[in-house]
Structure formats: C-alpha cells, structure tokens
Motif scaffolding. Structure first.
Motif: not given
Length: 332
Positions: A76-78, A98-106, A149-158
C-alpha cells in the motif's frame, strides 16, 4: 497551523514540479527494492504455509500474521507513493479506503511484535508451562484480539472522518495527492492520531522491554538453557529495533516538512526517497530477514523456495528429521 500548511505546500510543490524523467528515475529506485522485499515476504509467507510444522507451531503462526500485515503495508505504501509521483489526484472515498487500510496494518505490526515477544518470554522463563500456555487455540485468540483492536481503531477514524462537512465541498476530488496526513481533515482526527500513536507505541515498548529484561534475569538462573535464553534475548532486542523503525514512520511527514525548509529541491527529493526506503520499506522486510536467516528451521525451506526449487537436495523437513527439528523450536 499556518506554518505547517505552508511547509506541506512547499513539500508538495517540490514534488509537483519534478521533471518526468526525474520522477521516473526516483520511482524506479524506490520500486525496485520494494519489489525485492515483497518477493522475499511473499516467499516467506508461502514458506510458513508449506509444511505442517509451521502451521502447528504458535511462534510461526504469529510470525505469519506479522509478515502478512507488513507485506500489505509495504504494498500500500508503494502504491500511494507511485500515485503521488504520477500526480494522480484521487477522490476522498478512494483515498480514505487506501489510507485506512494502511493504518490498520500499521497498527497490527506493533501489536503482533508484543505478542511474539511475550511468547518468547514464556518460552524462556516458563519452559515447562510453555506448551500449555502457548497453544494454537490461544494463539488464534491473540490474533483475533490484535485484529479486533486494529479494526476498532479504524472504526474510530471513520467516525471522525464523518464529522468533516463533505457536503459543503464542490467536489469530492482531493486538492492534493493522497496520503494519511491529507486524510486528517479535522483537529479531532489529528489529536486522535497522535494520542493513538503514543499510547500504542509506549505500551508496545514497555511490553517488549519487560520481556527483554525478564529473559535477561532468567538467563542468570542455573536452571535456564543459556543458549536458548541468549537467542531469545537477541530476538527481543531485534523486536525493539523493529518497533523503533515502525515508530519512525509516524514522524516521516514532520521530518520532511523540516527538511524542506533547509535543503534545495534536488537534495530534498533524494533524501526523501532514501528515507522512504529506510523508514517505510526496510522495516517491513526486517521480520523476514530476522527469522529467515537466523531460524534454522525456516532458513533451508526459505532458501529452497527463493531459489525457485532449483536445488531439490536442499529441501528440509523430511519425515526422518521432522521429529528432531520439533525439539529445536524453542530456540531461535
């Protein structure tokens, strides 16, 4: 805030007015190592699913989870880098996905490092209870918790993104190239991003440091396998290095803005590409290098697959040696 916006404008301008030949050269320079590392990671992922001993051992299941997140993050970064270099302006929904998926993996990477470090701690400090504590079932539960936990972080960002008045925009087309910084559209999103990053990496650093010093103390005990403890200690130290490298990616944008004020355009662009490879690309391949080279069980299988199975005589884990290798799994 105005100084920050001006700095980001300067960075964008310097990238925006590169010549096409220069952009192609720098894109090739960053894409080549990325493709090499992606090939190594994908081969490592295939290796960890090629034999039952890898699928039935908790440490290798955890390693597969870490490698999967790092590989997705690297790709995703590339993709985002090439989109920016090509001057393609995306819409907010596409960029947000794209950025939320990258944030999830980060988020997944440091959490996975914590669980892997705790597994090494239990293996050294509680060797007699290791098989009852670190089971495949418990490992699966740990992986589910990590992704939850990663998905909860993404949900909050959304939810924070939904507060932005997109309806007031003339178009959903972005004004600048897509990046995680560009999707921090409000002060609350920015504050949450900083707070989440600090809590995540401080917690991960404390957990890995606790495991590291616990292994050091256990290594002084007469009842502990010295060789196993030493290898586990080195592995935990490498996990700390990985965590620091992943943390450095969070200050990438701020570092670029600071450099843009003191460097010429050509020097800045060159340093930007070097930092991108060192901060974003290399840390995502470090796990493959650590385990692929140091682990005596993985190394021959990985080399076999990296060589595209051209050396069948080197293929490991034959039935006769399978039981013998299982006894070495606690050592790294």
């Amino acid at each position: 805030m105005s100084d920050t916006n001006q700095s980001m404008t300067n960075v964008t301008a310097k990238v925006q007015y590169q010549g096409i030949l220069e952009r192609m050269v720098f894109s090739a320079v960053t894409t080549l190592p990325c493709c090499v590392f992606l090939f190594i990671n994908v081969t490592m992922l295939f290796t960890l699913r090629s034999k039952p001993v890898f699928c039935e051992t908790s440490r290798y299941v955890l390693l597969y989870n870490l490698l999967f997140a790092d590989t997705v993050q690297m790709a995703l970064s590339q993709v985002l880098y090439l989109i920016a270099a090509s001057r393609l302006i995306l819409t907010y929904p596409v960029c947000g996905f794209l950025t939320l998926l990258a944030s999830l993996t980060t988020t997944i990477s440091p959490l996975a490092l914590v669980v892997m470090s705790l597994e090494r701690y239990v293996a050294v400090c509680y060797p007699l209870r290791h098989t009852t504590i670190i089971t495949i079932r418990n490992t699966g539960v740990a992986i589910v918790v990590i992704w939850a936990l990663g998905s909860l972080n993404i949900l909050t960002r959304v939810l924070l993104l939904l507060e932005f008045p997109f309806k007031d925009l003339e178009s959903l087309q972005m004004k600048d190239f897509c990046s995680e910084v560009a999707m921090l559209l409000g002060p609350r999103s920015n504050d949450y991003d900083r707070a989440c990053t600090c809590v995540l990496f401080i917690s991960a650093g404390v957990a890995i440091s606790f495991s590291y010093f616990g292994v050091i103390i256990a290594a002084r005990s007469a009842s502990t396998d010295k060789a196993s403890a030493r290898k586990a200690r080195n592995t935990l130290l490498l996990h700390l290095v990985q965590l620091c490298l992943i943390l450095s990616s969070t200050i990438y944008s701020s570092l670029l803005m600071a450099l843009s004020q003191v460097l010429s355009r050509l020097v800045f662009v060159r340093i930007q590409n070097v930092l991108y490879v060192c901060i974003f690309i290399f840390p995502r391949c470090l796990s493959s290098l650590i385990y692929g080279i140091r682990d005596q069980t993985i190394r021959p299988v990985l080399v076999y697959h990296l060589c595209c199975r051209l050396s069948p005589q080197t293929y490991p884990l034959r039935p006769k040696s399978h039981l013998r290798l299982q006894g070495k799994l606690t050592a790294l």
